[in-house]
Design an enzyme around this catalytic site. Structure first.
Site, PDB file in Angstrom:
ATOM      1  N   GLU A   1       0.855  -1.192   0.000  1.00 35.52           N
ATOM      2  CA  GLU A   1       0.000   0.000   0.000  1.00 35.52           C
ATOM      3  C   GLU A   1       0.886   1.234   0.000  1.00 35.52           C
ATOM      4  OE1 GLU A   1      -3.584   0.776   2.702  1.00 35.52           O
ATOM      5  OE2 GLU A   1      -2.204   2.373   3.324  1.00 35.52           O
TER       6      GLU A   1
ATOM      7  N   ALA B   1     -10.452  11.318   1.339  1.00 34.36           N
ATOM      8  CA  ALA B   1     -11.840  11.710   1.068  1.00 34.36           C
ATOM      9  C   ALA B   1     -11.986  13.225   0.963  1.00 34.36           C
ATOM     10  CB  ALA B   1     -12.734  11.193   2.182  1.00 34.36           C
TER      11      ALA B   1
ATOM     12  N   HIS C   1      -8.079   2.828  -4.117  1.00 36.43           N
ATOM     13  CA  HIS C   1      -8.996   2.938  -2.975  1.00 36.43           C
ATOM     14  C   HIS C   1     -10.047   3.998  -3.334  1.00 36.43           C
ATOM     15  CE1 HIS C   1      -5.932   1.471   0.293  1.00 36.43           C
ATOM     16  NE2 HIS C   1      -5.653   0.934  -0.878  1.00 36.43           N
TER      17      HIS C   1
ATOM     18  N   ARG D   1     -16.111   2.738   2.944  1.00 35.05           N
ATOM     19  CA  ARG D   1     -17.023   3.791   3.400  1.00 35.05           C
ATOM     20  C   ARG D   1     -16.251   5.089   3.613  1.00 35.05           C
ATOM     21  NH1 ARG D   1     -19.092   4.178   9.432  1.00 35.05           N
ATOM     22  NH2 ARG D   1     -16.999   5.059   9.524  1.00 35.05           N
TER      23      ARG D   1
ATOM     24  N   ALA E   1     -19.743   0.606   2.888  1.00 35.29           N
ATOM     25  CA  ALA E   1     -18.973   0.151   1.725  1.00 35.29           C
ATOM     26  C   ALA E   1     -19.800  -0.814   0.870  1.00 35.29           C
ATOM     27  CB  ALA E   1     -17.684  -0.523   2.205  1.00 35.29           C
TER      28      ALA E   1
ATOM     29  N   LYS F   1     -20.949  -7.337   2.852  1.00 37.11           N
ATOM     30  CA  LYS F   1     -20.018  -6.718   1.896  1.00 37.11           C
ATOM     31  C   LYS F   1     -19.577  -7.749   0.843  1.00 37.11           C
ATOM     32  CE  LYS F   1     -16.797  -4.300   4.040  1.00 37.11           C
ATOM     33  NZ  LYS F   1     -15.755  -3.346   4.470  1.00 37.11           N
TER      34      LYS F   1
ATOM     35  N   GLN G   1      -7.080  -4.529   8.184  1.00 42.37           N
ATOM     36  CA  GLN G   1      -6.468  -3.468   8.994  1.00 42.37           C
ATOM     37  C   GLN G   1      -5.189  -4.026   9.603  1.00 42.37           C
ATOM     38  OE1 GLN G   1      -5.681  -0.574   9.667  1.00 42.37           O
ATOM     39  NE2 GLN G   1      -7.662   0.256  10.338  1.00 42.37           N
TER      40      GLN G   1
ATOM     41  N   GLN H   1       4.977   6.769  15.454  1.00 44.60           N
ATOM     42  CA  GLN H   1       4.148   6.136  14.415  1.00 44.60           C
ATOM     43  C   GLN H   1       3.249   5.067  15.042  1.00 44.60           C
ATOM     44  OE1 GLN H   1       6.525   3.546  12.068  1.00 44.60           O
ATOM     45  NE2 GLN H   1       4.890   2.919  10.704  1.00 44.60           N
TER      46      GLN H   1
HETATM   47  P1  FAD Z   1     -17.906  -0.378   6.261  1.00 47.85           P
HETATM   48  O1  FAD Z   1     -17.625  -1.716   5.700  1.00 47.85           O
HETATM   49  O2  FAD Z   1     -19.071   0.364   5.712  1.00 47.85           O
HETATM   50  O3  FAD Z   1     -18.057  -0.535   7.853  1.00 47.85           O
HETATM   51  C1  FAD Z   1     -18.069   0.612   8.691  1.00 47.85           C
HETATM   52  C2  FAD Z   1     -18.828   0.280   9.981  1.00 47.85           C
HETATM   53  O4  FAD Z   1     -20.200   0.077   9.690  1.00 47.85           O
HETATM   54  C3  FAD Z   1     -18.370  -1.005  10.675  1.00 47.85           C
HETATM   55  O5  FAD Z   1     -18.486  -0.812  12.070  1.00 47.85           O
HETATM   56  C4  FAD Z   1     -19.350  -2.054  10.180  1.00 47.85           C
HETATM   57  O6  FAD Z   1     -19.498  -3.125  11.110  1.00 47.85           O
HETATM   58  C5  FAD Z   1     -20.631  -1.246  10.065  1.00 47.85           C
HETATM   59  N1  FAD Z   1     -21.513  -1.684   8.985  1.00 47.85           N
HETATM   60  C6  FAD Z   1     -21.146  -2.127   7.759  1.00 47.85           C
HETATM   61  N2  FAD Z   1     -22.249  -2.400   7.022  1.00 47.85           N
HETATM   62  C7  FAD Z   1     -23.317  -2.113   7.796  1.00 47.85           C
HETATM   63  C8  FAD Z   1     -24.732  -2.164   7.600  1.00 47.85           C
HETATM   64  N3  FAD Z   1     -25.265  -2.603   6.438  1.00 47.85           N
HETATM   65  N4  FAD Z   1     -25.552  -1.763   8.618  1.00 47.85           N
HETATM   66  C9  FAD Z   1     -25.036  -1.327   9.805  1.00 47.85           C
HETATM   67  N5  FAD Z   1     -23.700  -1.261  10.051  1.00 47.85           N
HETATM   68  C10 FAD Z   1     -22.863  -1.651   9.059  1.00 47.85           C
HETATM   69  N6  FAD Z   1      -9.820   5.368   4.533  1.00 47.85           N
HETATM   70  C11 FAD Z   1      -9.659   6.381   3.637  1.00 47.85           C
HETATM   71  O7  FAD Z   1     -10.213   7.480   3.821  1.00 47.85           O
HETATM   72  N7  FAD Z   1      -8.888   6.218   2.528  1.00 47.85           N
HETATM   73  C12 FAD Z   1      -8.259   5.040   2.245  1.00 47.85           C
HETATM   74  O8  FAD Z   1      -7.572   4.932   1.224  1.00 47.85           O
HETATM   75  C13 FAD Z   1      -8.413   3.946   3.171  1.00 47.85           C
HETATM   76  N8  FAD Z   1      -7.848   2.750   2.928  1.00 47.85           N
HETATM   77  C14 FAD Z   1      -8.058   1.692   3.808  1.00 47.85           C
HETATM   78  C15 FAD Z   1      -7.498   0.435   3.520  1.00 47.85           C
HETATM   79  C16 FAD Z   1      -7.697  -0.638   4.376  1.00 47.85           C
HETATM   80  C17 FAD Z   1      -7.096  -1.987   4.039  1.00 47.85           C
HETATM   81  C18 FAD Z   1      -8.459  -0.460   5.573  1.00 47.85           C
HETATM   82  C19 FAD Z   1      -8.659  -1.610   6.521  1.00 47.85           C
HETATM   83  C20 FAD Z   1      -9.027   0.789   5.861  1.00 47.85           C
HETATM   84  C21 FAD Z   1      -8.845   1.869   4.988  1.00 47.85           C
HETATM   85  N9  FAD Z   1      -9.407   3.131   5.224  1.00 47.85           N
HETATM   86  C22 FAD Z   1      -9.233   4.167   4.323  1.00 47.85           C
HETATM   87  C23 FAD Z   1     -10.155   3.373   6.464  1.00 47.85           C
HETATM   88  C24 FAD Z   1     -11.689   3.146   6.292  1.00 47.85           C
HETATM   89  O9  FAD Z   1     -12.215   4.100   5.408  1.00 47.85           O
HETATM   90  C25 FAD Z   1     -12.312   3.281   7.681  1.00 47.85           C
HETATM   91  O10 FAD Z   1     -11.891   2.252   8.533  1.00 47.85           O
HETATM   92  C26 FAD Z   1     -13.820   3.480   7.709  1.00 47.85           C
HETATM   93  O11 FAD Z   1     -14.184   3.942   9.015  1.00 47.85           O
HETATM   94  C27 FAD Z   1     -14.626   2.203   7.434  1.00 47.85           C
HETATM   95  O12 FAD Z   1     -14.569   1.861   6.118  1.00 47.85           O
HETATM   96  P2  FAD Z   1     -15.162   0.428   5.640  1.00 47.85           P
HETATM   97  O13 FAD Z   1     -15.133   0.420   4.173  1.00 47.85           O
HETATM   98  O14 FAD Z   1     -14.518  -0.659   6.377  1.00 47.85           O
HETATM   99  O15 FAD Z   1     -16.678   0.614   6.145  1.00 47.85           O
END
Ligand code: FAD
Length: 293
Positions: free
Chosen positions: A24, A58, A85, A115, A131, A171, A182, A218
């Protein structure tokens, strides 16, 4: 090439032991840093990763443009597969359509659909809450391979392991074909999470995300941000070497390598390295596992 095909090939009986290695990186914030990213990319690509994912900041077209530009260069100039991403909380359907068209025109086939974090300074839009909404929407209109994020120690906003895995399943059902995790520092927690996923019939590759630590601030920042467990063994290492940069680098690399080797012998599908745009880190880790991965 779609990342899902990479895993399809790796499961081929002809090369049963080969695991994926991916990196990454994040786009530079300033134009003046573009030269550094060139040097970083040259080293990273020389290490022959299966793909390189490019993060997305974002809330603003400048951020998106840098992500896309970097992804295009990785593909065209270095012939490595990029994963773009993309976050959705601060965008509406029309903006996502525009983004998807740009990706398609550029021949970019892989999207890590996210998300995004809640940010009180950027207004949320109504079209996508999770997401899985983004994946379901895009999958109906475009032909991308979708990756999704997952959290071995639960997402910080989640109600717990059961609901986190339940929504992860949503998802995957929406179309996520590969999950990137993560960062974490305790492999036991990853193995427990992987088992929870398999019990819930989530059978996609789950790729552990490893962040080699090279300075004490860090790791403290990361632990605050994502709530990762900081094992006592690792705390002692950081405490002992935090004032000696070179020693901490060696110790941080050794800790990450021991995590990676333990993961590899336990049959994971690959390793995703959070490089922090540091080519020395990537090189050192790759040298440490050259004959293992
Ligand atoms: P989701 O999958 O939508 O989940 C978010 C929360 O909502 C979780 O608590 C989940 O349990 C809950 N949830 C999911 N679906 C539902 C539903 N249908 N109903 C109710 N609750 C639900 N952030 C950035 O801004 N830019 C990046 O480039 C970036 N890269 C990342 C790369 C990786 C590998 C990881 C692990 C994270 C990254 N992030 C990035 C951080 C990420 O955007 C955050 O962790 C964010 O808060 C959650 O994103 P998600 O896609 O996991 O969300």
């Amino acid at each position: 090439m779609k990342v899902s095909e990479i895993y399809g090939k790796k499961q081929n009986k002809d090369c049963p032991s080969k695991k994926s290695l991916s990196f990454e990186i994040f786009p530079p914030k300033k134009d003046s840093e573009l030269k550094n990213i060139d040097e970083t990319l040259a080293v990273l690509c020389e290490l022959e990763p299966d793909y390189i994912s490019v993060t997305f900041g974002a809330g603003g077209s400048a951020n998106c443009n840098r992500t896309i530009e970097l992804a295009k260069r990785i593909k065209r100039e270095y012939h490595v597969e990029p994963v773009v991403h993309l976050t959705c909380l601060h965008y509406n359907k029309a903006e996502i359509d525009e983004f998807a068209n740009i990706l398609t025109d550029a021949g970019l086939q892989n999207v890590l659909a996210l998300r995004g974090d809640k940010n009180p300074n950027i207004a949320e839009k109504e079209d996508f809450r999770h997401a899985s909404d983004l994946i379901a929407y895009m999958k109906a209109k475009w032909d991308f391979c979708f990756l999704g994020a997952c959290y071995p120690e639960c997402h910080p906003e989640s109600d717990g392991r059961i609901s986190d895995v339940k929504y992860l399943k949503t998802k995957v059902s929406a179309g996520a074909e590969v999950l990137l995790s993560q960062l974490f520092f305790d492999n036991k927690l990853f193995f427990r999470f992987q088992e929870d996923c398999r019990i819930a019939d989530i059978n996609t590759p789950i790729i552990p995300g490893i962040m080699p630590v090279i300075n004490a601030s860090q790791i403290r920042r990361m632990i605050t941000m994502c709530g990762a467990t900081f094992p006592v063994r690792f705390q002692k290492i950081i405490h002992k070497y935090e004032d000696n940069k070179e020693a901490l680098f060696d110790a941080g690399m050794s800790y990450a390598l021991s995590q990676i080797i333990d993961l590899l012998v336990n049959d994971i599908d690959g390793i995703h390295l959070y490089t922090m745009n540091n080519p020395l880190v990537a090189r050192r880790i790759c040298e440490g596992i050259r004959n293992i991965i």
